[in-house]
Scaffold this motif. Sequence first.
Motif, PDB file in Angstrom:
ATOM      1  N   TYR A  47       9.801  58.877 -34.325  1.00  0.00           N
ATOM      2  CA  TYR A  47      10.950  59.630 -34.301  1.00  0.00           C
ATOM      3  C   TYR A  47      11.312  60.462 -35.697  1.00  0.00           C
ATOM      4  CZ  TYR A  47      11.941  57.001 -30.135  1.00  0.00           C
ATOM      5  OH  TYR A  47      11.919  56.399 -28.779  1.00  0.00           O
ATOM      6  N   ALA A  48      10.589  60.098 -36.708  1.00  0.00           N
ATOM      7  CA  ALA A  48      10.800  60.887 -37.946  1.00  0.00           C
ATOM      8  C   ALA A  48      10.086  62.245 -37.812  1.00  0.00           C
ATOM      9  CB  ALA A  48      10.013  60.117 -39.046  1.00  0.00           C
ATOM     10  N   LEU A  49       9.185  62.280 -36.935  1.00  0.00           N
ATOM     11  CA  LEU A  49       8.761  63.820 -36.581  1.00  0.00           C
ATOM     12  C   LEU A  49       9.005  64.299 -35.290  1.00  0.00           C
ATOM     13  CD1 LEU A  49       5.037  63.483 -38.198  1.00  0.00           C
ATOM     14  CD2 LEU A  49       7.398  64.266 -39.159  1.00  0.00           C
ATOM     15  N   GLY A  54       6.654  57.855 -41.170  1.00  0.00           N
ATOM     16  CA  GLY A  54       7.250  58.891 -42.164  1.00  0.00           C
ATOM     17  C   GLY A  54       7.551  60.162 -41.551  1.00  0.00           C
ATOM     18  N   GLY A  55       8.605  60.815 -42.236  1.00  0.00           N
ATOM     19  CA  GLY A  55       8.942  62.448 -41.868  1.00  0.00           C
ATOM     20  C   GLY A  55      10.305  62.438 -42.192  1.00  0.00           C
ATOM     21  N   GLY A  59       6.617  49.797 -42.623  1.00  0.00           N
ATOM     22  CA  GLY A  59       7.086  51.404 -42.630  1.00  0.00           C
ATOM     23  C   GLY A  59       6.390  52.181 -43.615  1.00  0.00           C
ATOM     24  N   ALA A  60       6.449  53.411 -43.449  1.00  0.00           N
ATOM     25  CA  ALA A  60       5.913  54.356 -44.401  1.00  0.00           C
ATOM     26  C   ALA A  60       6.846  55.440 -44.786  1.00  0.00           C
ATOM     27  CB  ALA A  60       4.491  54.968 -43.937  1.00  0.00           C
ATOM     28  N   SER A  61       7.118  55.777 -46.096  1.00  0.00           N
ATOM     29  CA  SER A  61       8.110  56.808 -46.381  1.00  0.00           C
ATOM     30  C   SER A  61       9.383  56.699 -45.736  1.00  0.00           C
ATOM     31  CB  SER A  61       7.414  58.059 -45.950  1.00  0.00           C
ATOM     32  OG  SER A  61       8.178  59.259 -46.320  1.00  0.00           O
ATOM     33  N   ALA A  62       9.521  57.359 -44.909  1.00  0.00           N
ATOM     34  CA  ALA A  62      11.023  57.505 -44.025  1.00  0.00           C
ATOM     35  C   ALA A  62      11.218  55.886 -43.356  1.00  0.00           C
ATOM     36  CB  ALA A  62      11.244  58.673 -43.150  1.00  0.00           C
TER      37      ALA A  62
END
Length: 247
Positions: A40-42, A86-87, A117-120
């Motif tokens: 959902y971050a993108l 992420g995003g 998790g990655a980034s966001a």
Amino acid sequence: MELLLLSNSTQHGRGYLEHVLDTVAGFVGGSGSRLAFVPYALADHDGYTDRVRAALEPVGISVRGVHEGADPVAELAAADAVFVGGGNSFRLLGALYRTGLRDALRAAVRDGLRYMGASAGTNMAAPTLRTTNDMPIVQPPSFEALGFVPFQINPHYLDPDPSSTHKGETREVRLTEFLEENDVPVLGLREGAWLRVSDGRAVVDGVPEGARPGRLFRRGAEPAELAAGTDLSELLAAQPRFDCPGY
């Protein structure tokens, strides 16, 4: 609680997750494991899920996007681990609230579901998203995230460049401003670094090119450099104080 919190999913000159593939495969469970992916971050959920699938299926990990079924929450029960990609952190947190995944993830991970998790997605593991680098392109119902760790994280941490002619705030300045208003440690994770939390122990690792994996910020103290393998378990007992009504 089992957490793998990556600063980034793509390293310069490498393919998606290539720089951490062995670490990710070991964390998720290796061949035959099932991974629920939260895209959902993108905006392009299908394309994002396909990218994760292409990276992980060659090592035997099956990937299913939580959006691919009728009920995103139900997808967690069929998985060995969950990966929140992420995003944009604001878009991601808004979607977690909207789909019911915020509360479902908090319950499932505390009950033993492995969280990556990655980034966001790494920002989501902190109490709030107040130390994200992202622009607030949407307004989530709250800044309160998943709270798997009681301290803040700043993925993609960039060191000040003394030769730069840019006169805007550096990442260090922005995190110092955060600490002026909130009394809670902030872990800056450089590119290629990650935080592993397991059985009450937290360790920062990864080998970013030309730098140590992390930098720890605390109110009233100079930032501390963190070498690979540094034990940060003491931070798991932090008592954060936010200037945040209702927190």
